[in-house]
Design a protein around this motif. Sequence first.
Motif, PDB file in Angstrom:
ATOM      1  N   ARG A 152      -0.916  26.662 -38.228  1.00 42.80           N
ATOM      2  CA  ARG A 152      -0.384  25.443 -37.698  1.00 42.80           C
ATOM      3  C   ARG A 152      -1.018  24.173 -37.246  1.00 42.80           C
ATOM      4  N   LEU A 153      -2.199  24.627 -36.684  1.00 37.81           N
ATOM      5  CA  LEU A 153      -3.078  23.460 -36.045  1.00 37.81           C
ATOM      6  C   LEU A 153      -3.618  22.848 -37.215  1.00 37.81           C
ATOM      7  N   THR A 154      -4.140  23.489 -38.445  1.00 40.52           N
ATOM      8  CA  THR A 154      -4.599  22.674 -39.499  1.00 40.52           C
ATOM      9  C   THR A 154      -3.448  21.776 -40.118  1.00 40.52           C
ATOM     10  N   GLU A 155      -2.140  22.023 -40.269  1.00 39.77           N
ATOM     11  CA  GLU A 155      -1.157  21.287 -40.573  1.00 39.77           C
ATOM     12  C   GLU A 155      -0.929  20.198 -39.612  1.00 39.77           C
ATOM     13  N   GLY A 156      -0.924  20.584 -38.160  1.00 41.05           N
ATOM     14  CA  GLY A 156      -0.528  19.604 -37.230  1.00 41.05           C
ATOM     15  C   GLY A 156      -1.781  18.413 -37.129  1.00 41.05           C
ATOM     16  N   TYR A 157      -2.852  18.709 -37.225  1.00 42.14           N
ATOM     17  CA  TYR A 157      -4.011  17.860 -36.871  1.00 42.14           C
ATOM     18  C   TYR A 157      -4.055  17.209 -38.068  1.00 42.14           C
ATOM     19  N   PHE A 158      -3.806  17.586 -39.432  1.00 43.21           N
ATOM     20  CA  PHE A 158      -3.736  16.766 -40.446  1.00 43.21           C
ATOM     21  C   PHE A 158      -2.706  15.637 -40.451  1.00 43.21           C
ATOM     22  N   TYR A 191      -9.025  14.708 -38.303  1.00 44.32           N
ATOM     23  CA  TYR A 191      -9.213  15.329 -39.575  1.00 44.32           C
ATOM     24  C   TYR A 191     -10.329  16.506 -39.423  1.00 44.32           C
ATOM     25  N   LYS A 192     -11.130  16.314 -38.336  1.00 45.55           N
ATOM     26  CA  LYS A 192     -12.220  17.438 -38.425  1.00 45.55           C
ATOM     27  C   LYS A 192     -11.626  18.488 -37.605  1.00 45.55           C
ATOM     28  N   LEU A 193     -10.794  18.377 -36.804  1.00 49.17           N
ATOM     29  CA  LEU A 193      -9.979  19.324 -36.128  1.00 49.17           C
ATOM     30  C   LEU A 193      -9.101  20.257 -36.871  1.00 49.17           C
ATOM     31  N   ALA A 194      -8.646  19.500 -38.138  1.00 47.39           N
ATOM     32  CA  ALA A 194      -7.841  20.075 -39.067  1.00 47.39           C
ATOM     33  C   ALA A 194      -8.790  21.127 -39.881  1.00 47.39           C
ATOM     34  N   LEU A 195      -9.963  20.746 -40.043  1.00 50.13           N
ATOM     35  CA  LEU A 195     -10.965  21.471 -40.751  1.00 50.13           C
ATOM     36  C   LEU A 195     -11.420  22.769 -39.831  1.00 50.13           C
ATOM     37  N   SER A 196     -11.330  22.571 -38.804  1.00 54.79           N
ATOM     38  CA  SER A 196     -12.041  23.636 -37.961  1.00 54.79           C
ATOM     39  C   SER A 196     -11.727  25.161 -37.961  1.00 54.79           C
ATOM     40  N   GLY A 197     -10.378  24.971 -38.272  1.00 58.58           N
ATOM     41  CA  GLY A 197      -9.944  26.641 -38.489  1.00 58.58           C
ATOM     42  C   GLY A 197     -10.249  27.359 -39.650  1.00 58.58           C
ATOM     43  N   ASN A 198     -10.972  26.733 -40.760  1.00 61.01           N
ATOM     44  CA  ASN A 198     -11.558  27.395 -41.971  1.00 61.01           C
ATOM     45  C   ASN A 198     -10.326  27.471 -42.802  1.00 61.01           C
ATOM     46  N   VAL A 199      -9.301  27.138 -42.726  1.00 62.20           N
ATOM     47  CA  VAL A 199      -8.015  27.438 -43.451  1.00 62.20           C
ATOM     48  C   VAL A 199      -8.403  26.901 -44.809  1.00 62.20           C
ATOM     49  N   LEU A 235      -7.361  18.181 -48.266  1.00 63.43           N
ATOM     50  CA  LEU A 235      -7.144  16.663 -48.334  1.00 63.43           C
ATOM     51  C   LEU A 235      -7.748  16.024 -46.888  1.00 63.43           C
ATOM     52  N   SER A 236      -8.213  16.800 -45.940  1.00 61.32           N
ATOM     53  CA  SER A 236      -8.923  16.207 -44.713  1.00 61.32           C
ATOM     54  C   SER A 236     -10.192  16.082 -45.052  1.00 61.32           C
ATOM     55  N   LEU A 237     -10.910  16.710 -45.955  1.00 60.66           N
ATOM     56  CA  LEU A 237     -12.341  16.559 -46.613  1.00 60.66           C
ATOM     57  C   LEU A 237     -12.184  15.230 -47.407  1.00 60.66           C
ATOM     58  N   LEU A 238     -10.897  14.968 -48.148  1.00 61.36           N
ATOM     59  CA  LEU A 238     -10.903  14.112 -48.851  1.00 61.36           C
ATOM     60  C   LEU A 238     -10.804  12.608 -48.132  1.00 61.36           C
ATOM     61  N   ASN A 242     -14.103  11.477 -46.525  1.00 63.11           N
ATOM     62  CA  ASN A 242     -14.952  10.897 -47.614  1.00 63.11           C
ATOM     63  C   ASN A 242     -14.450   9.630 -47.831  1.00 63.11           C
ATOM     64  N   ARG A 243     -13.249   9.275 -48.009  1.00 67.87           N
ATOM     65  CA  ARG A 243     -12.602   7.976 -48.276  1.00 67.87           C
ATOM     66  C   ARG A 243     -13.037   7.187 -47.079  1.00 67.87           C
ATOM     67  N   ILE A 244     -12.754   7.420 -45.855  1.00 68.88           N
ATOM     68  CA  ILE A 244     -12.957   6.788 -44.693  1.00 68.88           C
ATOM     69  C   ILE A 244     -14.543   6.144 -44.644  1.00 68.88           C
ATOM     70  N   PHE A 245     -15.240   7.402 -44.676  1.00 72.25           N
ATOM     71  CA  PHE A 245     -16.806   6.987 -44.630  1.00 72.25           C
ATOM     72  C   PHE A 245     -17.194   5.987 -45.673  1.00 72.25           C
ATOM     73  N   THR A 246     -16.791   6.542 -47.069  1.00 71.60           N
ATOM     74  CA  THR A 246     -17.099   5.431 -48.167  1.00 71.60           C
ATOM     75  C   THR A 246     -16.527   3.974 -47.806  1.00 71.60           C
ATOM     76  N   ALA A 247     -15.513   3.922 -47.332  1.00 70.86           N
ATOM     77  CA  ALA A 247     -14.842   2.458 -47.123  1.00 70.86           C
ATOM     78  C   ALA A 247     -15.754   1.865 -45.983  1.00 70.86           C
ATOM     79  N   GLU A 248     -16.104   2.525 -44.797  1.00 68.86           N
ATOM     80  CA  GLU A 248     -16.914   2.038 -43.949  1.00 68.86           C
ATOM     81  C   GLU A 248     -18.550   1.698 -44.564  1.00 68.86           C
ATOM     82  N   GLN A 249     -19.087   2.656 -45.484  1.00 60.70           N
ATOM     83  CA  GLN A 249     -20.405   2.256 -46.010  1.00 60.70           C
ATOM     84  C   GLN A 249     -20.211   0.956 -46.799  1.00 60.70           C
ATOM     85  N   ASN A 250     -19.114   0.705 -47.589  1.00 62.05           N
ATOM     86  CA  ASN A 250     -18.949  -0.443 -48.412  1.00 62.05           C
ATOM     87  C   ASN A 250     -18.763  -1.522 -47.658  1.00 62.05           C
TER      88      ASN A 250
END
Length: 300
Positions: free
Chosen positions: A234-240, A259-267, A275-278, A281-289
């Motif tokens: 539920r936390l994976t869903e809730g945080y996402f 998103y990092k909290l959504a990843l923390s449960g290893n589900v 999609l948290s990983l995606l 990646n999209r946020i960091f790529t946009a920031e780098q650009n």
Amino acid sequence: MIIRHLQYVVIASALMLSGCSVMPTTWSHPPMAIPYQPSLPQQIQLARIEQILQQPNIPQTTLATIYYDRGLLHDSLGLRDLARLDFNKSLKLNPNQPDLFNVAGVIFTQMGMFDSAYESFDSTLDLAPDHPYAHRNRGIALYYGERYELANDDLLPHYQQDIDDPYRVIWLYINDLKLVPQQAQTLLQQRYAASDKKDWGWQIVRMYLGEVSEEQFLTDIAEQSKDNEQLALRLTEGYFYLAQRYQQQQDYPTAIMLYKLALSGNVYEFIEHRLSLLELNRIFTAEQNATAVETASPTA
């Protein structure tokens, strides 16, 4: 708001696991579950598959199934590259596997390879037009590919097949925020009103509608989860889905933390984990650009 002033009521992990009924403890951090670890049955299953693969003269269709099953197991353990290798082996042996094409499409979506994802979901639907998840998954891929009208063409019929599934409503809403932003909230309210409201996922919809505060949303997850497994799910869903809200508001630092909290449960199997990983990646790529553009711009 959330994250900045966290004062949630959570249940200590040890007590959650033991099943004891206790008064909740005031905590200064967001609720978290003990992360999933490879289970003994999973490890035994991997060992058994390895033993089977040592046997000679395995029929080709059987071998394809074995590689597919091992790929699913690797994927559930977060071993994505090993999973892709197994799926490729399975497809070469038997290309008539709609479920495998569906899984491949989800993986391509997670990797941001949207054209490959569309092709995989198309193959799934060519082989199995009534596949239960391919339309939803293709709709999500089309959403991330910024093809919102086509995403709606998949997500809306998928919702109409089961109006009591909150996740079908949620993904329609997320796409509606891009396709028809001024109508999105009204459509969400209408679909919520038409549902039976029984599934836990409707709590996410209530949070989006403002009927439940973000703090109460997370508190309820922590207090009402029956064990650590349910808490992690539920936390994976809730945080996402909370992160989605903050990302829509362009509050990227908060979205990143969620998103990092959504990843923390290893589900790993949950679409929200993938999609948290995606999204990160999209946020960091946009920031780098954006940084690269600023650096390249001539100074006055």
